[in-house]
Design a protein around this motif. Structure first.
Motif, PDB file in Angstrom:
ATOM      1  N   PRO A  43      -1.187 -53.257 -92.189  1.00  0.00           N
ATOM      2  CA  PRO A  43      -0.503 -54.549 -92.246  1.00  0.00           C
ATOM      3  C   PRO A  43      -1.455 -55.706 -91.969  1.00  0.00           C
ATOM      4  N   ASP A  45      -1.247 -58.150 -90.068  1.00  0.00           N
ATOM      5  CA  ASP A  45      -1.239 -58.761 -88.740  1.00  0.00           C
ATOM      6  C   ASP A  45      -1.435 -57.705 -87.666  1.00  0.00           C
ATOM      7  N   ASP A  46      -2.456 -56.881 -87.833  1.00  0.00           N
ATOM      8  CA  ASP A  46      -2.689 -55.805 -86.865  1.00  0.00           C
ATOM      9  C   ASP A  46      -3.637 -56.226 -85.749  1.00  0.00           C
ATOM     10  N   VAL A  47      -3.925 -57.520 -85.655  1.00  0.00           N
ATOM     11  CA  VAL A  47      -4.905 -57.996 -84.683  1.00  0.00           C
ATOM     12  C   VAL A  47      -6.155 -57.130 -84.793  1.00  0.00           C
ATOM     13  N   CYS A 227      -5.536 -50.807 -84.760  1.00  0.00           N
ATOM     14  CA  CYS A 227      -4.743 -51.654 -83.861  1.00  0.00           C
ATOM     15  C   CYS A 227      -5.324 -51.484 -82.463  1.00  0.00           C
ATOM     16  N   GLY A 229      -4.462 -53.352 -79.429  1.00  0.00           N
ATOM     17  CA  GLY A 229      -3.779 -53.885 -78.252  1.00  0.00           C
ATOM     18  C   GLY A 229      -3.568 -52.863 -77.146  1.00  0.00           C
ATOM     19  N   THR A 230      -3.184 -51.636 -77.535  1.00  0.00           N
ATOM     20  CA  THR A 230      -2.793 -50.642 -76.542  1.00  0.00           C
ATOM     21  C   THR A 230      -3.919 -50.327 -75.562  1.00  0.00           C
ATOM     22  N   LEU A 252      -5.374 -60.463 -73.789  1.00  0.00           N
ATOM     23  CA  LEU A 252      -4.656 -59.272 -73.336  1.00  0.00           C
ATOM     24  C   LEU A 252      -5.264 -58.703 -72.058  1.00  0.00           C
TER      25      LEU A 252
ATOM     26  N   ALA B 108       6.420 -57.863 -87.254  1.00  0.00           N
ATOM     27  CA  ALA B 108       5.097 -58.472 -87.427  1.00  0.00           C
ATOM     28  C   ALA B 108       4.807 -59.516 -86.354  1.00  0.00           C
ATOM     29  N   VAL B 111       3.488 -58.060 -82.794  1.00  0.00           N
ATOM     30  CA  VAL B 111       2.282 -57.253 -82.615  1.00  0.00           C
ATOM     31  C   VAL B 111       1.377 -57.877 -81.563  1.00  0.00           C
ATOM     32  N   SER B 112       1.270 -59.196 -81.589  1.00  0.00           N
ATOM     33  CA  SER B 112       0.341 -59.850 -80.665  1.00  0.00           C
ATOM     34  C   SER B 112       1.023 -60.359 -79.392  1.00  0.00           C
ATOM     35  N   GLN B 114       2.869 -60.109 -75.684  1.00  0.00           N
ATOM     36  CA  GLN B 114       2.666 -59.286 -74.493  1.00  0.00           C
ATOM     37  C   GLN B 114       3.979 -59.112 -73.745  1.00  0.00           C
ATOM     38  N   ALA B 210       2.942 -46.837 -74.513  1.00  0.00           N
ATOM     39  CA  ALA B 210       1.838 -47.532 -75.182  1.00  0.00           C
ATOM     40  C   ALA B 210       1.783 -49.014 -74.799  1.00  0.00           C
ATOM     41  N   ASN B 211       2.882 -49.547 -74.286  1.00  0.00           N
ATOM     42  CA  ASN B 211       2.941 -50.963 -73.914  1.00  0.00           C
ATOM     43  C   ASN B 211       2.510 -51.886 -75.050  1.00  0.00           C
ATOM     44  N   SER B 212       2.868 -51.517 -76.259  1.00  0.00           N
ATOM     45  CA  SER B 212       2.589 -52.392 -77.390  1.00  0.00           C
ATOM     46  C   SER B 212       3.540 -52.004 -78.514  1.00  0.00           C
ATOM     47  N   PHE B 214       3.738 -51.641 -82.631  1.00  0.00           N
ATOM     48  CA  PHE B 214       2.980 -51.646 -83.858  1.00  0.00           C
ATOM     49  C   PHE B 214       3.796 -50.961 -84.941  1.00  0.00           C
ATOM     50  N   GLU B 215       3.703 -51.517 -86.134  1.00  0.00           N
ATOM     51  CA  GLU B 215       4.420 -50.972 -87.279  1.00  0.00           C
ATOM     52  C   GLU B 215       4.265 -49.455 -87.368  1.00  0.00           C
TER      53      GLU B 215
END
Lengths: 374, 304
Positions: A43, A45-47, A227, A229-230, A252, B108, B111-112, B114, B210-212, B214-215
């Protein structure tokens, strides 16, 4: 022919460019294209990797208002990719960016069927003769990773760094090696522990990998995932430090952020598009396996900003290393020794990009872990 | 941390989301409805859980939203299957893709973002027990809730009047109807409850593990849950074992790798799926014969 590009510049909404029917066979590949196509494996927007490439596509859209920019997310690395590229060509695209490593085979297939279309692929390597309408492009990813490794080597207290990666492809192995080489250049005791997830983005697996590494005493985590972030959050939550990849994720991890590497594709994408539109693609530097680095100043992969814990002394060390790489040096300047003690590059040797990529089948000494065999 | 403890702790950590989904699917299948859309309910739960936690700052509210989202998607499945007589397997897949598409679309923006996620909470006294304490009692609150969920679900299904209705709906729906019970209502409730639990499982993944967000972050865990239910023959305790087995197989690979052991990770990565397939092959015939009559119709199984 430009008439077809009139009207909206929307994504994915382009109508087949009927006016483009008269594409003359004697035109250079990509010349006078009315559209540019970009395909992404994930995608937009997967940072991370895909977002960076997408941002590059949007820069092209902004700076080439006459061009229709076609984008497609979540394109698998299969024949499905060929089909989507064919659709883009039907909509008038004569320049296609296939932005994932595994898009190479479908990209080459499409390029062979359409000699008038430029198909460039991001990050893979064409082993045989490069056809006149294709090429691969990338940055010397491992350069900023090496610089981040210096920061990690200085930051660690346990001398254990952790690297979560997806698959053992040469690009990733070169990154891991460069990270470790950077760390040990300032801290000979630093070791890099590696865990792979066999998936570009499975957050739960990433969380588990981070836990396993932290349990082994790793206090600086980094990663090569799509991705990101995790793992960044997992490091911050555990009070560990984190080196970023793909994007600036310092928000983050306000405490643990060290530095990282991130993408800026604008300059290279626009230069490729311009070269192709002008009919100068064939024979250009992009009609090859093109790799840009600190030496030519075009590297699309740049170092991220520093976190609060990085000292001025460390920053000076990194600045010095960057100057050296831009000049006569390389992260892989010999001697470089493999895990098993075999010599990869002799003392004083400054290997080329191709030599480094070719050598990236083994980990260097100081990396703890095995490369999985298929 | 020694390797066995790390793997077993990881089994619980990684198995909990599957456990919620498989207990939920056990309830639905007991009532005679297979929901292959479980994966979709998990995704909906993962996104709703994450999004609402991000917006309210309270993960409990998030989990509640995750349950509602998972249940809502399961309701779609129930509607087409029970009201329109649609094929259960096909509808389940449609529901999965609906969930995948909707969560990709609306996810979407998150995703960013928190969140203030669930954090591990050590149970007093119990967490101090050697081995067991570390493996079972140093987790997030949703994990502890799942410990309660399993026996409660078993008890309700096997020892209460409600359970009898659910089992009756799956096994002998004509009898239920003869006694004046609304079979369809029972099945609706069972399927939606299954979706609620799958939604909580998804929310556990995004807000506690996972604390996130994601698609497509569930990566097939919903299908694993359905497979677990098949080999657990809809028994919650066996589903717990199956879920943890899968979790353990997932935890083994990073635990070995972080120690620098030479292993074939590709083989290791396929282990969880191989385990599921092997168990299914071994148990398939026997379990099929035990399945509720309603389910046997779905798979057109012969019990002879």
């Amino acid at each position: 022919m430009l008439a077809a590009a009139c009207g909206s510049n929307g994504n994915d909404t382009g109508t087949p460019a009927a006016a483009d029917g008269g594409s003359s066979s004697d035109a250079a590949p990509g010349q006078g294209s009315t559209a540019v196509g970009f395909i992404f494996v994930g995608p937009k927007d997967d940072v991370g990797y895909n977002q960076a490439a997408y941002d590059g596509a949007m820069a092209v859209k902004k700076d080439f208002p006459d061009l229709k920019v076609l984008t497609q997310e979540n394109v698998p690395e299969t024949d499905e990719a060929s089909r989507i590229m064919e659709t883009m060509i039907a909509k008038g695209a004569k320049i296609i960016f296939a932005t994932s490593y595994g898009h190479l085979d479908p990209a080459m297939k499409v390029a062979a069927a359409h000699p008038d279309v430029v198909v460039v692929q991001q990050g893979n390597f064409i082993k045989d003769t490069v056809p006149a309408n294709t090429g691969t492009y990338f940055g010397t990813v491992y350069e900023p990773v090496y610089l981040a490794g210096i920061a990690a080597g200085k930051a660690t207290k346990t001398n254990k760094l952790g690297y979560v990666y997806a698959f053992p492809i040469p690009q990733t192995i070169a990154n891991i090696d460069a990270f470790e080489l950077g760390a040990q250049s300032v801290n000979p005791k630093a070791e890099t522990y590696v865990v792979n997830t066999s998936n570009w983005c499975d957050p739960a697996k990433q969380a588990e990998a981070a836990k396993s590494l932290l349990a082994q005493g790793v206090d600086v985590l980094t990663q090569h995932q799509d991705c990101t972030g995790t793992i960044t959050k997992a490091a911050e939550a555990a009070g560990a430090m984190v080196v970023g990849y793909h994007a600036d994720a310092s928000s983050l991890a306000p405490k643990g952020w060290v530095t990282g590497s991130e993408w800026d594709w604008k300059a290279m994408f626009e230069d490729i598009v311009k070269t192709a539109l002008d009919g100068k693609f064939t024979g250009s530097k992009y009609n090859a396996n093109f790799r840009s680095g600190l030496k030519d100043g075009l590297n699309p992969f740049v170092q991220s900003k520093y976190g609060p814990s990085v000292t001025q002394a460390t920053k000076d060390l990194i600045a010095k290393a960057a100057t050296d790489i831009a000049g006569p040096g390389s992260p892989f300047k010999g001697p470089v020794v493999a895990q098993d003690g075999a010599q990869l590059f002799p003392a004083g040797k400054v290997p080329t990009y191709a030599e480094i990529e070719a050598a990236a089948t083994v980990f260097v000494k100081g990396v703890v872990g095995e490369i999985p065999k298929g | 941390m020694t390797l066995p403890i790390e793997v077993l702790t990881g089994a619980v950590r990684g198995g909990t989301s599957i456990l919620y989904a498989s207990v939920g699917e056990s309830i639905a299948e007991t009532a005679g409805v297979v929901n292959l859309g479980t994966e979709g309910s998990m995704l909906a739960g993962a996104l709703a859980g994450y999004a609402i936690t991000a917006n309210t700052g309270n993960p409990w509210v998030g989990v509640l939203a995750g349950a509602v989202a998972g249940g809502a998607l399961a309701f779609v499945h129930a509607f087409f299957v029970l009201h329109r007589g649609a094929n259960q397997l096909a509808t389940g897949l449609v529901v999965l893709f609906l969930g995948l598409g909707l969560t990709s679309l609306f996810g979407a923006a998150f995703v960013s973002r928190q969140i203030h996620s669930f954090t591990a909470w050590d149970v007093p006294v119990l967490s101090k027990i050697p081995w067991v304490g570390e493996i079972l009692f140093q987790h997030d609150p949703l994990t502890y809730l799942s410990f309660v969920l399993v026996p409660v679900t078993w008890f309700v299904l096997q020892r209460t009047g409600i359970g009898l209705l659910v089992r009756g709906a799956g096994e002998r729906s004509e009898v239920l109807a003869t006694y004046g019970h609304d079979v369809r209502l029972v099945q609706y409730l069972a399927v939606v409850t299954g979706g609620l639990l799958a939604g909580i499982g998804g929310a556990q993944l995004s807000t506690a593990y996972a604390n996130s967000w994601f698609e497509n972050m569930t990566q097939g865990r919903g299908f694993v849950a359905v497979a677990v239910v098949i080999f657990a023959a809809r028994r919650p305790l066996a589903a717990m074992g199956g879920s943890y087995l899968f979790g353990a197989a997932l935890a083994l690979s990073p635990a070995l790798q972080a120690r620098g052991w030479a292993i074939n990770q590709f083989a290791l990565d396929s282990l969880p799926y191989l385990a599921v397939i092997v168990v299914l092959v071994l148990l398939g015939k026997k379990r099929a014969a035990e399945a509720p009559e309603g389910l046997q119709k779905v798979f057109e199984l012969s019990t002879s």
